[in-house]
Scaffold this active site. Structure first.
Site, PDB file in Angstrom:
ATOM      1  N   ASP A   1       0.857  -1.177   0.000  1.00  0.00           N
ATOM      2  CA  ASP A   1       0.000   0.000   0.000  1.00  0.00           C
ATOM      3  C   ASP A   1       0.899   1.234   0.000  1.00  0.00           C
ATOM      4  O   ASP A   1       2.102   1.141   0.264  1.00  0.00           O
ATOM      5  CB  ASP A   1      -0.896  -0.026   1.237  1.00  0.00           C
TER       6      ASP A   1
ATOM      7  N   LYS B   1      -3.722  27.817  -9.254  1.00  0.00           N
ATOM      8  CA  LYS B   1      -2.630  26.893  -8.934  1.00  0.00           C
ATOM      9  C   LYS B   1      -2.928  25.569  -9.624  1.00  0.00           C
ATOM     10  O   LYS B   1      -4.096  25.174  -9.765  1.00  0.00           O
ATOM     11  CB  LYS B   1      -2.480  26.701  -7.433  1.00  0.00           C
TER      12      LYS B   1
ATOM     13  N   THR C   1      -2.464   1.074  -4.843  1.00  0.00           N
ATOM     14  CA  THR C   1      -3.016   2.194  -4.075  1.00  0.00           C
ATOM     15  C   THR C   1      -4.332   2.658  -4.666  1.00  0.00           C
ATOM     16  O   THR C   1      -4.584   2.502  -5.869  1.00  0.00           O
ATOM     17  CB  THR C   1      -2.009   3.365  -4.042  1.00  0.00           C
ATOM     18  N   GLY C   2      -5.153   3.220  -3.829  1.00  0.00           N
ATOM     19  CA  GLY C   2      -6.386   3.842  -4.300  1.00  0.00           C
ATOM     20  C   GLY C   2      -6.194   5.282  -4.693  1.00  0.00           C
ATOM     21  O   GLY C   2      -7.140   5.959  -5.095  1.00  0.00           O
TER      22      GLY C   2
ATOM     23  N   ARG D   1      -5.809   3.805  -8.217  1.00  0.00           N
ATOM     24  CA  ARG D   1      -7.268   3.766  -8.149  1.00  0.00           C
ATOM     25  C   ARG D   1      -7.784   2.339  -7.968  1.00  0.00           C
ATOM     26  O   ARG D   1      -8.746   1.930  -8.596  1.00  0.00           O
ATOM     27  CB  ARG D   1      -7.870   4.381  -9.417  1.00  0.00           C
TER      28      ARG D   1
ATOM     29  N   ASP E   1      -1.529  -1.038   5.936  1.00  0.00           N
ATOM     30  CA  ASP E   1      -1.844  -0.598   7.298  1.00  0.00           C
ATOM     31  C   ASP E   1      -3.310  -0.278   7.500  1.00  0.00           C
ATOM     32  O   ASP E   1      -3.707   0.087   8.599  1.00  0.00           O
ATOM     33  CB  ASP E   1      -1.016   0.642   7.650  1.00  0.00           C
TER      34      ASP E   1
ATOM     35  N   ASN F   1      -8.537  -1.295   4.045  1.00  0.00           N
ATOM     36  CA  ASN F   1      -8.605  -1.506   2.600  1.00  0.00           C
ATOM     37  C   ASN F   1      -7.493  -2.423   2.105  1.00  0.00           C
ATOM     38  O   ASN F   1      -7.478  -2.804   0.941  1.00  0.00           O
ATOM     39  CB  ASN F   1      -8.542  -0.164   1.859  1.00  0.00           C
TER      40      ASN F   1
END
Length: 1218
Positions: A463, A631, A745-746, A845, A871, A874
């Site tokens: 993760d 920005k 990773t999401g 994602r 950790d 998910n």
């Protein structure tokens, strides 16, 4: 930069790859689902799959976007319901549908099923089943030559030890389940608030949740303390993101507020989808007072979320317990077994067949002997009544030998394995170098069955948020008007590396400064105090251009609630440097500028989106000037700048390159002063675009572009996404050990890639980037093959073994899930082949279940050991899916740790877990198994040779007591000493030379080939140990003329020689001697002689003549010099080939590990000074380090006024007038 240079320079290739084609067929998980929201990234060093694949010494980068894996329905609970019906406040009606209560269960056993289920799992080990069969055979007196208790007692001990260990582990799971299930929650019952336990909550209940309280179940938001029914939540447990998200109830229920009477009488009916694992999807209809209201994901609070910045809210329970999306994504708990366990099962089967073959040979020999000789000696050796012929006698002898030769796989093998694993687990628990003092958490081996697997890991699936990073954003540096700020300087003005001892900037002049903020460059503060126009304008932009919410419960103590941690860091930086964002309404922003309060009129927010990659605000200053502040990504803003900014842009881009090289996340900042008339005209166009019914998004984008042009560049920001300590060094070390790191990773691709560069998964010097975006399966296949062609052209030839295999393999049936558009055929394998050629891979994602599916993909097609580390909740499904699951005790709850096999506090401890404990455990287990099988083959096969000289009568060659004590006493402690204390090199060398880890990945130290070697050595040793004594004492006599070649003397001589041989063998195997090793090894041999004289003593033999039959044999035999010469000769002949092989192999057939060991031994004797290293500035291609974890839609929410309470309006309007 040289373009198009393959292998030497940089090869920038851009291959577009996009959304899924709707015409594609739906296949099961064996395929790949394309969706614009999912991303794949992989960067190179080429690997391949299975036995067909070879290493390629190229270095390519791989950029693979818009891809995800098919979402299949959870296997935890196959629900037959297609649509869920429920009614609020009607338990009686809802109970008829059979919905589960809110109890969760992560434990594997109960009081009733523990014994049968645990025994079933244990007897999946063929060895345990083998001993059970052996026990039944020993209960038959006609064939049993050994007592039944010699097998049943050890078997019971093994089963009991394992059962107790499993029970202890499961009790901990039960305790955790009980802790969660017994939490308190407030329930609305008959017009009153009642406190109840989580496990008693049912579908249709209305519950009250308070600030900072976890959500009990998946609930439909009804009302809240915030205006318009808004509720702020944190979803770190679900997706690892700590930024706030907003949920909003529908207007008809938000009016219920906290009126208990209205809430109790609420009888709305909900029709929604059945339970599923899709975290970002929910559809349903609420029927209330005859009207229907549509429900979506924005109105659902999921279990695992935490309520933030909301005093209270009420929700209608939709899904409970195992039906909640959190539990649907947890994956199925499986009984994990190591590759070594699977190999042992195969080897036990081999031994079983080998044993059966030997018994068959001996039975035939017995039949022949009985037929030719034994038949004529029945007067002296009468047959039993149940023996009618030599054939019957041979059959019975077959089973007798089956019992005698059972020590080919002794039960003590598995007792020893459990003890070894327990000991090595304790080493992990006791390792002080994996103890994290700030949280008082040591490393924890939560299972004792996977230790040696830690030494064989090839792929690590990690993760990102909370695992690689601390999820803390720090304003690190900035570039303003061509001047870079943020480096530390000493008293002489020389630039120095920032450390804990570097003096921090003093912000005491600013009463509203955040005391936690740190900065080390005083020149920026000096420029601010001097009134530098561009510095002021830069920080004014940061204080205005955002969607942060401010809370000031105590005067002067501001608390910022940001939708993304990036924005929070930027606004906090502006706050400390004197531009304090104080508060906001839907129409104004209050900023304290260097102590002076100013109110800006908020005219519009041009919201952020993943396509625009920028956000802007239009404000009217107190001086009545209309200003736009923007920005965003440098790749976008550079195209929008005014031509006069060209020189400043070039300087700023150089600074951005420096920031990117340091792994910082960058944003470019610009502004524009807008003519009032132009703004009025633009505002009308904007309103028309917002009200348009056709192509609204495109029209709004066109209007935004009209405003966001001819911008004046102010500078750039550089934010550090704080990595955990030692992450880059750990990943570099793991890469040297040939362990591939994949990040699942999401998060967004920009954020993930930025972290990948920061932690050395990706490198600036990579030779090429592939971007693939296909819109149908054929295009994707072509682009995948084009990428492979650049890296390994021969992989596309028909003669390639993989292609040959794919063309001939049979088609497998697939289960087709609903709503899963997948690519056909072998695209999954095409994908895996390409990705495995890469050095690092990032999947963006990803949903929790998709993470597990990526791991399953690797497990299915490649025979490698996988490790998943995370950790958050998910990550649980990924942790359960991998061969080894590691949980980090981080900021995102304890779910990952509670479902893991090993728990550590920092990612950097992973290298020690694998390279030290894992490698030692693997080496020790391999040495143990090799030695154990060897000593038992040598021990058992002597019965085979003796059968040819005993009429195949199932007579044992050893004394019964020696058979009993051989594995239990005489050889148990030395092998345990080897398996618990041995080290080929110490921990320092293990970490300094990660290449030593390689043999475990290829399982070189114990495999089928090594097993055959053990068998051959065992056959040779048994041959020597039997025939050398037999031939040397044949017809030998004592000095007094008495014969010494009797059965008992021969038995004693053989068993003594055997024990000396196996003792010397284990001494050769031991590379790390301790006091315990010496005591166990030589003490066991000495103990044998002590026991020998005791068991063969006159006293015992006279007291129990039927039990102790070797009267005086030890005293009469071992005092003969020729006996000791025979023992020494046997030992030399058995050990000499081993010594010769170990001496010659490194000389003539050295492995990579042998070369490294030679270097270590050389350096140990002659320490070398470490070479001085100089930092080289590598020329590198331009790379944007833009990353911004903001999400679309928050700007519209702010300008609508829905985030503001009435009291805030009144308070702020009063202060403005004043």
């Amino acid at each position: 930069m040289r373009e198009g240079v393959v292998g030497g320079g940089t090869l920038p290739l851009t291959l577009p790859w996009g959304a899924r084609a709707p015409a594609q067929k739906a296949l099961r998980w064996r395929s790949v689902k394309l969706t614009s929201a999912r991303q794949w990234w992989c960067f190179s060093e080429m690997k391949y799959i299975k036995c067909f694949i070879s290493e390629i010494p190229w270095n390519y980068s791989w950029y693979y976007s818009a891809m995800s894996l098919v979402e299949s329905q959870s296997e935890d609970r196959q629900s037959e319901e297609q649509v869920r019906y429920l009614q609020a406040n009607s338990r009686e009606l809802n109970s008829t549908f059979g919905y589960p209560n809110n109890t969760i269960k992560t434990s594997r056993y109960s009081v009733f099923n523990f014994l049968p289920l645990n025994l079933f799992e244990q007897f999946q080990r063929l060895a345990n089943a083998y001993f059970l069969i052996l026990l039944f055979l020993q209960l038959i007196p006609q064939i049993s030559s050994l007592a039944w208790y010699t097998t049943v007692i050890p078997l019971m001990v093994v089963l009991s030890i394992t059962a107790v260990k499993d029970a202890i582990d499961d009790v901990k799971r039960h305790q955790n389940d009980n802790h969660v299930n017994n939490r308190s929650v407030l329930v609305v019952m008959n017009g009153r608030i009642k406190e109840d336990k989580w496990m008693n909550i049912q579908v249709g209940d209305i519950i009250k949740l308070k600030n900072n309280q976890p959500v009990t179940a998946d609930v439909l938001l009804l009302s809240s303390s915030e205006p318009y029914g808004l509720t702020y939540i944190e979803t770190a447990e679900l997706d690892g993101e700590t930024n706030l998200k907003v949920k909003q109830s529908i207007s008809v229920t938000s009016n219920l507020e906290d009126n208990l009477g209205l809430l109790s009488s609420f009888d709305g009916k909900v029709r929604c989808e059945s339970p599923n694992n899709k975290l970002d999807k929910f559809t349903g209809i609420l029927t209330f007072k005859g009207k229907n209201y549509t429900l979506d994901h924005d109105k659902l609070l999921l279990r695992g979320c935490i309520i933030r910045n909301t005093d209270w809210c009420y929700g209608l329970v939709i899904y409970t317990g195992p039906d909640t999306k959190l539990m649907q994504n947890c994956g199925k708990s499986t009984f994990k077994r190591t590759h070594m366990d699977h190999l042992l099962n195969v080897l036990v089967l081999w031994i079983f067949l080998f044993l059966g073959g030997m018994c068959f040979i001996l039975a035939i020999g017995h039949g022949i002997w009985e037929n030719k000789k034994g038949y004529y000696f029945q007067d002296f050796l009468p047959w039993e009544e149940y023996v009618s012929s030599s054939v019957v006698s041979a059959i019975l002898t077959f089973w007798s030998y089956f019992i005698i030769l059972n020590t080919m796989v002794p039960i003590s093998l598995y007792v020893s394995v459990e003890i070894i694993r327990l000991g090595n687990s304790c080493y992990i628990n006791w390792d002080r170098k994996m103890y994290y003092a700030p949280k008082n958490t040591p490393a924890q081996a939560r299972t004792t069955t996977l230790n040696e697997e830690l030494g064989q890991v090839k792929y690590v699936f990690s993760d990102k948020t909370g695992t690689l990073t601390q999820n803390i954003m720090i304003f690190n540096k900035c570039s303003i008007n061509g001047i870079i700020y943020g480096y530390g300087y000493d008293k002489n003005g020389q630039r120095v590396e920032v450390s804990e001892e570097t003096e921090k900037v003093d912000f005491s002049y600013n009463k509203l400064a955040d005391p936690k903020f740190s900065f080390y460059d005083n020149t920026l503060v000096e420029a601010m105090k001097k009134g530098d126009h561009w510095v002021h304008l830069f920080f004014l932009s940061l204080s205005l251009c955002h969607t942060v919410m401010s809370e000031e419960k105590v005067e002067g103590k501001l608390v910022y609630q940001a939708q993304s941690p990036d924005e929070g860091a930027l606004v906090t930086a502006a706050r400390n440097f004197g531009f304090v964002f104080r508060s906001r309404t839907s129409e104004t922003i209050m900023v304290v500028e260097m102590g002076e309060t100013k109110v800006y009129q908020l005219l519009a927010i041009l919201d952020f989106s993943n396509v625009r990659k920028r956000m802007s605000v239009i404000v009217r200053t107190p001086e009545d000037r209309v200003m736009l502040f923007c920005k965003g990504a440098d790749t976008i803003l550079c195209q929008l700048l005014h031509p006069s900014c060209r020189s400043l842009r070039d300087v700023t881009m150089e600074h951005l390159d420096d920031f990117a090289f340091e792994g910082l996340r960058t944003l470019m900042v610009a502004y524009r002063e807008v003519d009032n008339a132009f703004y009025q005209a633009w505002s009308k166009k904007h309103s028309e675009a917002c009200l348009s019914l056709e192509n609204r998004e495109d029209k709004i984008s066109d209007v935004y572009r009209e405003m966001e042009k001819d911008l004046m560049l102010l500078g750039a920001t550089a934010i550090e996404d704080k990595l955990q300590d030692g992450v880059p060094e750990t990943i570099t070390t793991l890469n040297k050990a040939k362990i591939k790191i994949w990040v699942l990773t999401g998060d967004k691709q920009e954020t993930a890639v930025n972290i990948a560069y920061a932690c050395n998964i990706f490198e600036e010097e990579m030779d090429g980037i592939f971007i693939v975006e296909g819109k149908n399966d054929e295009t994707v296949r072509q682009e995948l093959r084009l990428a492979r062609k650049k890296m390994k052209p021969e992989s596309l030839l028909e003669s390639d073994p993989v292609n040959t295999y794919l063309n001939t393999k049979p088609q497998m049936p697939f289960r087709i899930p609903e709503e899963a558009y997948a690519l056909e055929g072998n695209l999954e394998l095409e994908l895996l082949r390409t990705v495995c050629m890469c050095k690092g891979v990032i999947c963006c994602r990803m949903t929790p279940l998709q993470k597990a599916q990526v791991v399953e993909l690797m497990k299915r097609y490649k025979e490698v050991v996988t490790l998943a580390i995370g950790d958050g909740a998910n990550d649980v499904s990924m942790i359960k899916a991998a061969h080894i699951g590691v949980g980090i005790t981080g900021q995102e709850g304890m779910q990952a740790m509670l479902n893991s096999d090993y728990a550590i506090s920092q990612f950097c401890y992973l290298q020690r877990l694998l390279l030290v404990h894992g490698r030692w455990s693997y080496n020790r287990m391999c040495k143990f198994l090799s030695y154990f099988f060897y000593k038992n083959f040598a021990f058992t096969l002597m019965h085979f040779w003796y059968a040819f000289f005993s009429g195949f009568s199932a007579q044992t060659v050893y004394d019964t007591w020696f058979i009993t004590f051989y594995n239990l006493v005489y050889t148990s402690l030395p092998v345990l000493s080897l398996s618990l204390f041995d080290q080929d090199v110490n921990e320092t060398w293990s970490l300094r030379f990660p290449e030593l880890y390689d043999p475990g990945q290829h399982n070189l130290y114990f495999n089928k080939k090594e097993f055959v070697k053990c068998l051959v050595r065992g056959i040779y040793s048994s041959f020597v140990l039997f025939f050398i004594p037999m031939k040397t004492i044949h017809n030998s006599v004592h000095s007094d003329g008495k014969e010494i070649s009797d059965y008992q003397s021969f038995s004693l001589l053989v068993q003594t020689a055997l024990l000396c041989v196996v003792t010397v063998q284990i001494a050769l195997d031991t590379t790390y001697w301790t006091l315990i090793s010496h005591i166990f090894t030589w003490g066991s041999l000495g103990f044998y002689f002590c026991i020998l004289f005791l068991l063969y003593s006159d006293g015992l033999c006279l007291m129990f003549p039927n039990v102790f039959q070797f009267l005086g044999v030890a005293r009469n035999t071992l005092n003969l010099p020729q006996m000791w010469l025979i023992i020494i000769l046997s030992v030399v002949l058995c050990i000499l080939p081993v010594i010769g092989y170990r001496f010659l192999k490194p000389l003539f057939w050295p492995a990579d590990v042998d070369k490294i060991m030679n270097r270590i031994h050389l350096w140990t004797r002659h320490p070398l000074l470490p070479p001085t290293q100089t930092k080289l500035r590598h020329t590198r291609p331009r790379r944007s380090a833009y990353a911004f974890s903001h999400k679309q839609g928050f700007g519209a929410l702010i300008t609508s006024g829905k985030t503001m309470k009435d009291k805030v309006f009144k308070k702020n309007s009063f202060s403005f007038k004043k």
